[in-house]
Write a protein that holds these residues in place. Structure first.
Motif, PDB file in Angstrom:
ATOM      1  N   TYR A 469       0.828  -1.210   0.000  1.00  0.00           N
ATOM      2  CA  TYR A 469       0.000   0.000   0.000  1.00  0.00           C
ATOM      3  C   TYR A 469       0.864   1.262   0.000  1.00  0.00           C
ATOM      4  O   TYR A 469       0.481   2.284  -0.585  1.00  0.00           O
ATOM      5  CB  TYR A 469      -0.927   0.011   1.219  1.00  0.00           C
ATOM      6  CG  TYR A 469      -1.980  -1.081   1.211  1.00  0.00           C
ATOM      7  CD1 TYR A 469      -2.580  -1.490   0.033  1.00  0.00           C
ATOM      8  CD2 TYR A 469      -2.380  -1.705   2.392  1.00  0.00           C
ATOM      9  CE1 TYR A 469      -3.544  -2.483   0.015  1.00  0.00           C
ATOM     10  CE2 TYR A 469      -3.340  -2.705   2.397  1.00  0.00           C
ATOM     11  CZ  TYR A 469      -3.917  -3.092   1.204  1.00  0.00           C
ATOM     12  OH  TYR A 469      -4.873  -4.088   1.196  1.00  0.00           O
ATOM     13  N   PRO A 474      -3.997   2.346  -1.972  1.00  0.00           N
ATOM     14  CA  PRO A 474      -5.193   1.491  -2.012  1.00  0.00           C
ATOM     15  C   PRO A 474      -6.169   1.942  -3.088  1.00  0.00           C
ATOM     16  O   PRO A 474      -6.301   3.145  -3.355  1.00  0.00           O
ATOM     17  CB  PRO A 474      -5.786   1.663  -0.614  1.00  0.00           C
ATOM     18  CG  PRO A 474      -4.636   2.066   0.248  1.00  0.00           C
ATOM     19  CD  PRO A 474      -3.751   2.896  -0.633  1.00  0.00           C
ATOM     20  N   TRP A 483      -5.235  -0.449   5.105  1.00  0.00           N
ATOM     21  CA  TRP A 483      -4.004   0.345   5.127  1.00  0.00           C
ATOM     22  C   TRP A 483      -3.924   1.171   6.405  1.00  0.00           C
ATOM     23  O   TRP A 483      -2.887   1.210   7.078  1.00  0.00           O
ATOM     24  CB  TRP A 483      -3.982   1.241   3.884  1.00  0.00           C
ATOM     25  CG  TRP A 483      -2.713   2.054   3.721  1.00  0.00           C
ATOM     26  CD1 TRP A 483      -1.475   1.756   4.213  1.00  0.00           C
ATOM     27  CD2 TRP A 483      -2.574   3.279   3.022  1.00  0.00           C
ATOM     28  NE1 TRP A 483      -0.564   2.710   3.842  1.00  0.00           N
ATOM     29  CE2 TRP A 483      -1.211   3.664   3.106  1.00  0.00           C
ATOM     30  CE3 TRP A 483      -3.452   4.099   2.307  1.00  0.00           C
ATOM     31  CZ2 TRP A 483      -0.721   4.843   2.521  1.00  0.00           C
ATOM     32  CZ3 TRP A 483      -2.955   5.258   1.716  1.00  0.00           C
ATOM     33  CH2 TRP A 483      -1.608   5.624   1.831  1.00  0.00           C
TER      34      TRP A 483
END
Length: 506
Positions: A469, A474, A483
């Protein structure tokens, strides 16, 4: 994906070489060995094991009797391996050896005086050969003092006929002692490697992912030649294989048989599968190491370079015949935190990767891989160069093949007979593996690369996702929530660790 020793119940498939006729029951028409009569020299009990089992089923007593050598009979080598491998499911090795020796003493009248010298001189070399084969193929059975004591006792009984028996005994025991010492040393190394591997799982590196200089070395700074890395991976694979005994394949899946009224021959302490489990852990570590190396670089171009590098390493593993490292690399590159890096993959040259994926495609019960494995095995048999003799199978699939063979057939039939046809197939699969594992690695070792492969820090699954991430943001709310949670969890712990160290430093 990373593997476990026992496959999940949901991942069913027909194992390689599995014979549909090996049912868990046996009809009246099935050929069996009758209990009447002793072994005949003209037709050894393992006579046709290579082409097809001459024994389908028999009582345990009958199978033991067919292991016993006489003055004019010696069991086929294939039978000896098959029975010694499988018998431990029904009778412990010390008890089996005790019964073998007891039968020999009675048949050859070794407890009487004087001995029939002519008769014993014919019998002596055969019992020596059988026990030597046992020590060579299943040396760990002789870790128990009782086994060595029984060996010495039977030789002591035949020694008056020829003093050379003592010399042979001492040579066999010396070789056995060296083998057991090497096995013990290998097990100690496994413990040390496991300890270093466990301590190398570190997610705190994600916190420093965007900082320069990097907090850790990267694979490409240690080795930037795919062929060299594939060679060093092959070193590790063959080292692991060399420590795995054939009995571990049986002991990994030993369980109480519903049709067996006897007690299990193994306590949990004696079900030693240390080397087999260590090999599965190595596969998992390599998966995570590949994924970590790809997710770690901050820049997209660097990540793409790492992907291309491991694609080339995987190709070299395929060419060498190292299918286990090949599959670990492919599995690592297919882990979700890596596969989601679409921008990174878009910048990498991946045509060769899709070809390798096709070779290891699970479709058709890994048909493509099994075809390639047979090709490598054939090359090994006809090769002049040691570099062409290497065959390292995808180990977790071999384990699954053996697992489902074990699950698909009962060890005993309803009439109490041992289902020997099942164990002929088991011995075929394990025996093929034993041939491959004896290969010594022909490549020079590079200790710095080997050290890195064993000890380089790797991310946990959460660490991989966070690193992924951090590299490419994301794409949906689910990823954004994850995340956020991972940053709070992992980076929070890293901050606490840093403050703690600063506190102790002051």
């Amino acid at each position: 994906m990373p593997q476990t020793v026992c496959p999940a119940a949901g991942t069913m498939f027909t194992p390689s070489g599995f014979s549909p006729h090996l049912d868990s029951t046996c009809s009246e028409a099935d050929p069996v060995i009758e209990d009447e009569g002793g072994p005949q020299e003209a037709r050894g009990p393992g006579a046709c094991l290579a082409e097809g089992p001459s024994i389908t089923s028999a009582s345990l007593d009958t199978l033991i009797q067919h292991l016993v050598p006489t003055t004019d009979y010696y069991p086929e080598k294939a039978y000896v391996f098959t029975f010694l491998l499988s018998a431990r499911l029904f009778i412990s090795p010390p008890e089996l050896l005790a019964r073998l020796c007891e039968t020999c003493i009675k048949q050859q009248q070794l407890d009487q005086s004087p001995l029939d010298m002519a008769k014993v001189r014919k019998f002596g070399p055969k019992i020596l050969q059988l026990l030597t084969e046992w020590t060579e193929t299943f040396p760990t059975d002789f870790r128990e003092e009782k086994m060595v004591g029984l060996f010495k006792d039977i030789i002591h009984r035949i020694a008056p006929c020829d003093e050379a028996y003592w010399k042979t005994l001492n040579q066999v025991l010396q070789t056995l002692s060296q083998k057991l010492a090497a096995i013990a040393q290998g097990e100690e190394c496994i413990v040390k490697v496991n300890a270093s591997s466990v301590s190398s799982i570190s997610d705190k590196l994600v916190a420093f992912k965007t900082k320069s200089p990097p907090i850790q070395k990267e694979m490409l700074s240690i080795c930037n030649d795919p062929y060299t890395l594939a060679q060093q991976l092959t070193h590790i694979e063959l080292e692991h294989l060399s420590h795995i005994g054939p009995e571990e394949f049986v002991q990994a899946f030993v369980q109480k048989d519903k049709l067996d009224s006897t007690q299990p021959c193994f306590s949990e302490q004696k079900k030693k599968t240390t080397n087999l489990e260590a090999y599965v852990r190595w596969f998992n570590r390599l998966c995570y190491l590949v994924a970590t190396e790809i997710c770690m670089p901050a820049k997209k171009k660097q990540r793409a370079q790492v992907i291309e590098f491991f694609i080339d390493v995987a190709r070299e593993c395929f060419n060498i015949g190292n299918f286990n490292s090949l599959m670990a690399i492919i599995s690592g590159m297919n882990m979700s935190p890596v596969s989601r890096l679409k921008k990174t993959w878009g910048k990498a040259k991946t045509a060769k990767f899709f070809i390798l994926e096709h070779q290891m495609d699970p479709t058709g019960n890994f048909y493509n891989y099994r075809t390639a494995l047979r090709g490598a095995a054939h090359r090994s048999q006809t090769a002049n160069s040691n570099r062409e003799k290497i065959v390292i199978p995808f180990f977790s699939l071999l384990i699954k093949d053996i697992y489902f063979l074990n699950e698909g057939c009962a060890n005993r039939l309803p009439n109490g007979h041992v289902h020997f046809a099942k164990f002929v197939e088991l011995a075929r699969q394990v025996g093929e593996f034993m041939t491959w594992k004896q290969m010594e690695c022909p490549f020079e070792t590079d200790r710095s690369i080997l050290h890195y492969l064993h000890t380089a820090p790797i991310f946990s699954e959460d660490g991989l996702y966070l690193a992924s991430y951090e590299s490419e943001s994301p794409e949906n709310q689910v990823e954004k929530d994850r995340w956020k949670a991972l940053r709070s969890n992992i980076l929070g712990k890293t901050k606490e660790l840093k403050e703690l160290r600063e506190h102790h430093g002051s």
